[in-house]
Design an enzyme around this catalytic site. Structure first.
Site, PDB file in Angstrom:
ATOM      1  N   LYS A 212      -4.539   6.243  20.840  1.00  0.00           N
ATOM      2  CA  LYS A 212      -4.666   7.016  19.603  1.00  0.00           C
ATOM      3  C   LYS A 212      -6.106   6.955  19.092  1.00  0.00           C
ATOM      4  CE  LYS A 212      -2.806   7.738  14.985  1.00  0.00           C
ATOM      5  NZ  LYS A 212      -1.848   7.317  13.932  1.00  0.00           N
TER       6      LYS A 212
ATOM      7  N   ASN B 104      -5.005   2.415  10.855  1.00  0.00           N
ATOM      8  CA  ASN B 104      -5.844   3.113  11.823  1.00  0.00           C
ATOM      9  C   ASN B 104      -6.753   2.154  12.577  1.00  0.00           C
ATOM     10  OD1 ASN B 104      -4.987   5.775  11.345  1.00  0.00           O
ATOM     11  ND2 ASN B 104      -6.379   6.011   9.609  1.00  0.00           N
TER      12      ASN B 104
ATOM     13  N   GLY C 159       0.818  -1.202   0.000  1.00  0.00           N
ATOM     14  CA  GLY C 159       0.000   0.000   0.000  1.00  0.00           C
ATOM     15  C   GLY C 159       0.850   1.249   0.000  1.00  0.00           C
TER      16      GLY C 159
ATOM     17  N   SER D  21      -8.137  12.230   8.061  1.00  0.00           N
ATOM     18  CA  SER D  21      -8.053  11.253   6.971  1.00  0.00           C
ATOM     19  C   SER D  21      -9.440  10.831   6.507  1.00  0.00           C
ATOM     20  CB  SER D  21      -7.249  10.031   7.420  1.00  0.00           C
ATOM     21  OG  SER D  21      -7.863   9.406   8.544  1.00  0.00           O
TER      22      SER D  21
END
Length: 330
Positions: free
Chosen positions: A210, A107, A8, A279
């Site tokens: 996070k 994520n 990716g 994002s």
């Protein structure tokens, strides 16, 4: 680690690939479409600001669309959107050997999140991020090293990556606090590429912390189209985010990942980022699938199985999911 593959080449994967290549590492990469064509023609373009000066460099990568063209790797870095992980699971096999390490740099809640945690948590399913455990069957959680990224990058064009801010990576093995040899090797690889790499006492705790901030501001930005400064400046929205975060903190305590920070402290950090576009907002503007499952739905799924009420997060998920479904992004 001689054979290294970045799976990716978006913003984060592209930055990692370019930095490794700049450090003299022979980098393989899995890419497709315009990105693959650009890399094969011109290499990857890295844009950075160094000592106040704009610097542009190009670096060759051995890129292919089919993992079978690259063969077994020593290290595979997964830097894809979580929405594409089922396809990755179906295709990644040729890259994985008996001793391959997989670095998960994505994520939200990953498929391996509960691996190595309290055995009592083994009964919890993560169907939102690993339906029927298809990803776990394709990529053994025991081969994984988790990576939490604290940096910002963008991919303004195919084959181009722009470093915006930060160099920090936190890495750790799901099974324990002490980095083993493969984790040490992986950290050293990225240190040679100029990243600030830290070992984690608990990589799951780093992921949860996070997530604690991202799980609210990301979907709210996609719902409203607002940048971070506008979201943080709205008292009602900010209070709603805090209520969601308190529910997530309660889940964290239950699964052994306590958060010792008040939501307002986290909001203050987010406010310092100014008018940033999350994002998820960028994906929404581009009409791409939204990572709601890994960032929000997985949290709700864990809470349901532990019988922890999450009315605020439920509301956030319901609204964001409906918005995404109407727009064809979920």
């Amino acid at each position: 680690m001689k054979r290294i593959c970045i799976y990716g080449l978006g913003a984060v994967g592209g930055l990692m690939a370019a930095r490794l290549a700049a450090a003299g590492v022979a980098v393989n990469a899995v890419a497709r479409g315009p990105t693959l064509a650009a890399i094969q023609s011109n290499g990857i373009e890295l844009r950075e600001t160094i000592s106040g000066r704009s610097v542009i460099t190009r670096h060759a990568l051995n890129a292919a669309e089919a993992p079978a063209e690259l063969g077994v790797q020593d290290l595979v870095v997964l830097a894809v959107k979580t929405t594409g992980m089922q396809q990755v699971a179906a295709e990644i096999g040729p890259l994985l050997g008996k001793h391959t390490t997989v670095l998960s740099a994505m994520n939200g809640v990953p498929w391996w999140f509960l691996h190595g945690m309290d055995p009592e948590l083994a009964r919890i399913g993560l169907n939102t991020v690993d339906p029927q455990r298809v990803i776990s069957q394709a990529i053994d959680p025991a081969s994984v090293i988790g990576c939490v990224t604290h940096l910002s990058a963008a991919a303004p064009a195919p084959g181009v990556v722009q470093h915006v801010a930060g160099h920090r990576l936190i890495m750790g093995e799901p099974m324990g606090a002490v980095p083993g040899p493969r984790c040490e090797q992986t950290m050293n690889v990225f240190r040679t590429a100029g990243f600030e790499v830290e070992p984690a006492d608990s990589i799951q705790r780093e992921i949860w912390f996070k997530l604690w901030g991202n799980m609210t501001v990301n979907p709210i930005s996609a719902l409203t189209g607002a940048t971070g400064d506008l979201i943080m400046a709205d008292d009602l929205v900010r209070a709603f985010m805090s209520r969601c975060m308190l529910e997530a903190a309660a889940i964290g305590r239950r699964i052994g990942l306590p958060i010792e920070v008040d939501p307002e402290e986290r909001h203050a950090v987010t406010s310092q980022l100014g008018a940033f576009r999350t994002s998820m907002l960028q994906d929404a503007e581009a009409g791409k699938p939204l990572e709601l499952d890994a960032l929000v739905a997985a949290v709700v799924e864990i809470a349901r199985q532990l019988q922890i009420p999450t009315p605020q997060i439920d509301t956030l998920l319901g609204l964001a999911r409906l918005k995404a479904r109407v727009a064809g992004m979920y």
